[in-house]
Design an enzyme around this catalytic site. Sequence first.
Site, PDB file in Angstrom:
ATOM      1  N   ALA A   1       9.319  -6.091  29.741  1.00 55.09           N
ATOM      2  CA  ALA A   1      10.102  -7.270  30.118  1.00 55.09           C
ATOM      3  C   ALA A   1      11.268  -7.479  29.163  1.00 55.09           C
ATOM      4  O   ALA A   1      12.305  -8.055  29.526  1.00 55.09           O
ATOM      5  CB  ALA A   1       9.219  -8.507  30.136  1.00 55.09           C
TER       6      ALA A   1
ATOM      7  N   ASP B   1       7.873 -10.819  32.993  1.00 53.39           N
ATOM      8  CA  ASP B   1       7.185 -12.003  32.445  1.00 53.39           C
ATOM      9  C   ASP B   1       8.044 -12.648  31.381  1.00 53.39           C
ATOM     10  O   ASP B   1       8.760 -11.971  30.655  1.00 53.39           O
ATOM     11  CB  ASP B   1       5.835 -11.589  31.849  1.00 53.39           C
ATOM     12  CG  ASP B   1       4.750 -11.616  32.906  1.00 53.39           C
ATOM     13  OD1 ASP B   1       4.810 -12.483  33.809  1.00 53.39           O
ATOM     14  OD2 ASP B   1       3.860 -10.760  32.836  1.00 53.39           O
TER      15      ASP B   1
ATOM     16  N   HIS C   1       9.752   0.947  37.608  1.00 54.52           N
ATOM     17  CA  HIS C   1       9.847  -0.513  37.543  1.00 54.52           C
ATOM     18  C   HIS C   1      11.133  -0.860  36.782  1.00 54.52           C
ATOM     19  O   HIS C   1      11.562  -0.118  35.891  1.00 54.52           O
ATOM     20  CB  HIS C   1       8.667  -1.122  36.786  1.00 54.52           C
ATOM     21  CG  HIS C   1       7.328  -0.870  37.416  1.00 54.52           C
ATOM     22  ND1 HIS C   1       6.252  -1.710  37.232  1.00 54.52           N
ATOM     23  CD2 HIS C   1       6.884   0.115  38.229  1.00 54.52           C
ATOM     24  CE1 HIS C   1       5.203  -1.248  37.891  1.00 54.52           C
ATOM     25  NE2 HIS C   1       5.558  -0.131  38.502  1.00 54.52           N
TER      26      HIS C   1
ATOM     27  N   GLU D   1      -0.376   3.773  38.861  1.00 51.68           N
ATOM     28  CA  GLU D   1       0.597   3.142  37.948  1.00 51.68           C
ATOM     29  C   GLU D   1       0.287   3.559  36.511  1.00 51.68           C
ATOM     30  O   GLU D   1      -0.867   3.561  36.089  1.00 51.68           O
ATOM     31  CB  GLU D   1       0.525   1.615  38.069  1.00 51.68           C
ATOM     32  CG  GLU D   1       1.489   0.918  37.114  1.00 51.68           C
ATOM     33  CD  GLU D   1       1.608  -0.575  37.389  1.00 51.68           C
ATOM     34  OE1 GLU D   1       1.821  -0.967  38.544  1.00 51.68           O
ATOM     35  OE2 GLU D   1       1.477  -1.362  36.428  1.00 51.68           O
TER      36      GLU D   1
ATOM     37  N   TYR E   1       1.740 -11.756  45.091  1.00 52.01           N
ATOM     38  CA  TYR E   1       0.589 -12.353  44.407  1.00 52.01           C
ATOM     39  C   TYR E   1      -0.368 -12.967  45.443  1.00 52.01           C
ATOM     40  O   TYR E   1      -0.117 -14.081  45.938  1.00 52.01           O
ATOM     41  CB  TYR E   1       1.089 -13.429  43.424  1.00 52.01           C
ATOM     42  CG  TYR E   1       2.109 -12.815  42.477  1.00 52.01           C
ATOM     43  CD1 TYR E   1       1.715 -12.256  41.267  1.00 52.01           C
ATOM     44  CD2 TYR E   1       3.467 -12.720  42.837  1.00 52.01           C
ATOM     45  CE1 TYR E   1       2.635 -11.622  40.438  1.00 52.01           C
ATOM     46  CE2 TYR E   1       4.396 -12.089  42.019  1.00 52.01           C
ATOM     47  CZ  TYR E   1       3.973 -11.545  40.821  1.00 52.01           C
ATOM     48  OH  TYR E   1       4.882 -10.900  40.011  1.00 52.01           O
TER      49      TYR E   1
HETATM   50  P1  FAD Z   1      10.105 -13.462  41.043  1.00 51.16           P
HETATM   51  O1  FAD Z   1      10.103 -12.866  42.398  1.00 51.16           O
HETATM   52  O2  FAD Z   1      11.396 -13.862  40.489  1.00 51.16           O
HETATM   53  O3  FAD Z   1       9.089 -14.684  41.081  1.00 51.16           O
HETATM   54  C1  FAD Z   1       8.814 -15.460  39.922  1.00 51.16           C
HETATM   55  C2  FAD Z   1       8.538 -16.904  40.331  1.00 51.16           C
HETATM   56  O4  FAD Z   1       9.722 -17.475  40.881  1.00 51.16           O
HETATM   57  C3  FAD Z   1       7.477 -17.048  41.418  1.00 51.16           C
HETATM   58  O5  FAD Z   1       6.755 -18.220  41.143  1.00 51.16           O
HETATM   59  C4  FAD Z   1       8.267 -17.179  42.718  1.00 51.16           C
HETATM   60  O6  FAD Z   1       7.580 -17.938  43.704  1.00 51.16           O
HETATM   61  C5  FAD Z   1       9.513 -17.909  42.226  1.00 51.16           C
HETATM   62  N1  FAD Z   1      10.739 -17.551  42.963  1.00 51.16           N
HETATM   63  C6  FAD Z   1      11.119 -16.315  43.378  1.00 51.16           C
HETATM   64  N2  FAD Z   1      12.340 -16.360  43.932  1.00 51.16           N
HETATM   65  C7  FAD Z   1      12.747 -17.653  43.871  1.00 51.16           C
HETATM   66  C8  FAD Z   1      13.938 -18.342  44.254  1.00 51.16           C
HETATM   67  N3  FAD Z   1      14.961 -17.694  44.791  1.00 51.16           N
HETATM   68  N4  FAD Z   1      14.000 -19.674  44.028  1.00 51.16           N
HETATM   69  C9  FAD Z   1      12.979 -20.357  43.442  1.00 51.16           C
HETATM   70  N5  FAD Z   1      11.841 -19.742  43.045  1.00 51.16           N
HETATM   71  C10 FAD Z   1      11.729 -18.424  43.253  1.00 51.16           C
HETATM   72  N6  FAD Z   1       6.240  -7.144  34.379  1.00 51.16           N
HETATM   73  C11 FAD Z   1       6.949  -6.407  33.472  1.00 51.16           C
HETATM   74  O7  FAD Z   1       7.459  -6.948  32.506  1.00 51.16           O
HETATM   75  N7  FAD Z   1       7.090  -5.045  33.636  1.00 51.16           N
HETATM   76  C12 FAD Z   1       6.552  -4.385  34.710  1.00 51.16           C
HETATM   77  O8  FAD Z   1       6.709  -3.166  34.841  1.00 51.16           O
HETATM   78  C13 FAD Z   1       5.799  -5.134  35.669  1.00 51.16           C
HETATM   79  N8  FAD Z   1       5.269  -4.546  36.754  1.00 51.16           N
HETATM   80  C14 FAD Z   1       4.632  -5.310  37.702  1.00 51.16           C
HETATM   81  C15 FAD Z   1       4.111  -4.681  38.866  1.00 51.16           C
HETATM   82  C16 FAD Z   1       3.463  -5.426  39.835  1.00 51.16           C
HETATM   83  C17 FAD Z   1       2.937  -4.741  41.074  1.00 51.16           C
HETATM   84  C18 FAD Z   1       3.287  -6.834  39.657  1.00 51.16           C
HETATM   85  C19 FAD Z   1       2.569  -7.645  40.694  1.00 51.16           C
HETATM   86  C20 FAD Z   1       3.788  -7.457  38.529  1.00 51.16           C
HETATM   87  C21 FAD Z   1       4.463  -6.710  37.539  1.00 51.16           C
HETATM   88  N9  FAD Z   1       4.991  -7.304  36.392  1.00 51.16           N
HETATM   89  C22 FAD Z   1       5.678  -6.549  35.464  1.00 51.16           C
HETATM   90  C23 FAD Z   1       4.794  -8.742  36.140  1.00 51.16           C
HETATM   91  C24 FAD Z   1       5.945  -9.590  36.718  1.00 51.16           C
HETATM   92  O9  FAD Z   1       7.141  -9.299  36.018  1.00 51.16           O
HETATM   93  C25 FAD Z   1       5.571 -11.062  36.550  1.00 51.16           C
HETATM   94  O10 FAD Z   1       4.523 -11.391  37.389  1.00 51.16           O
HETATM   95  C26 FAD Z   1       6.714 -12.076  36.660  1.00 51.16           C
HETATM   96  O11 FAD Z   1       6.238 -13.315  36.146  1.00 51.16           O
HETATM   97  C27 FAD Z   1       7.237 -12.320  38.056  1.00 51.16           C
HETATM   98  O12 FAD Z   1       7.904 -11.228  38.535  1.00 51.16           O
HETATM   99  P2  FAD Z   1       8.494 -11.217  40.063  1.00 51.16           P
HETATM  100  O13 FAD Z   1       9.285  -9.983  40.160  1.00 51.16           O
HETATM  101  O14 FAD Z   1       7.416 -11.421  41.043  1.00 51.16           O
HETATM  102  O15 FAD Z   1       9.436 -12.497  39.978  1.00 51.16           O
END
Ligand code: FAD
Length: 291
Positions: free
Chosen positions: A52, A111, A79, A17, A145
């Site tokens: 983000a 985030d 991403h 990455e 996670y």
């Molecule tokens: P979601 O899947 O939307 O989850 C967020 C929260 O909502 C979780 O607590 C989940 O349990 C909950 N949730 C999910 N779906 C639902 C639903 N339908 N109803 C109710 N609750 C729900 N951030 C960046 O800004 N740029 C990047 O390039 C980036 N790359 C990343 C790469 C990896 C491998 C990882 C692990 C994280 C990365 N992140 C990045 C960070 C990520 O954006 C954050 O962790 C963010 O807070 C959550 O993203 P998510 O896509 O998992 O969100």
Amino acid sequence: MKLKQLFESKKCVFSLEVFPPKKNGGDPTTLYPALDEMKQLNPDYISVTYGAAGGPAGMSTVQIASHIKKTLGIEPLAHLTCINSEPEDVEKVLHTLKEQGVENILALRGDRCPDAHPARSYQHASDLMRVIAETGDFYMAGACYPEGHTESDGLMQDIENLRYKVEAGAGHLVTQLFFDNTRYFRFINLLRKKGIALPVQAGVMPITTKRQIERTVSLTSASLPAEFTKMIARYSDDEQAMFDAGIDYAIRQIRDLVESGADGIHLYAMNQPRVAKRVYEGIRDLLTEEN
Ligand code: FAD
């Protein structure tokens, strides 16, 4: 090529990455020499993060992903975040990715930025995935996670929520960094018990500097095994010793993951070919067996 093929044909997928540079006015081309070096490590794909906040900075992600594909001949995984975007922003990025021949997207919510009011169009990564799926042309991955997302009501609820990503069409998941492999294996067991069968790549970040300890380790909610905290206590004041110890920890972590059957390793290479190369040298025998 869509990354689905990799997971169908390889026992352990190895990826790196990188992130769009912030220095030098954020010129994406300043990353290219590092990418040239990373190519030597023969990664199955390279992912490029996306801010983000979205906006014009997002186009650096597209430009770097396009360079990885066209100049280096490696599959990119771009991403894409949605929390601060409107449908027209997403549409524009998807259109440009398609134009550049980028076929794989890691669809994320992003985030929450303390200074920005989130746009209202997308609440979760799965909302973005549904939009991407409608175009029909992209392979999608999602984030997960092993110790639960910080906003979720516990690990089991977070795992339940992963179903939305599965239903929206994610082909594989990539984990948040972790330092304790038992957390990863426990997570995988729970997923499988819940019937979530997607391949899960383990995200590993080598911690090699005092600055990373202060910034990354103290900000992450990842559990810190005694072996890891002892390493930091012992070496953090000696730059070279900390570097060597951090590399060694990551190698041992990855070797255990691969030998225990992890679907893949995603190395948070942090734009540092020197780090990626040292780790690769310590695990290449395991990856070569796969090819
Ligand atoms: P979601 O899947 O939307 O989850 C967020 C929260 O909502 C979780 O607590 C989940 O349990 C909950 N949730 C999910 N779906 C639902 C639903 N339908 N109803 C109710 N609750 C729900 N951030 C960046 O800004 N740029 C990047 O390039 C980036 N790359 C990343 C790469 C990896 C491998 C990882 C692990 C994280 C990365 N992140 C990045 C960070 C990520 O954006 C954050 O962790 C963010 O807070 C959550 O993203 P998510 O896509 O998992 O969100």
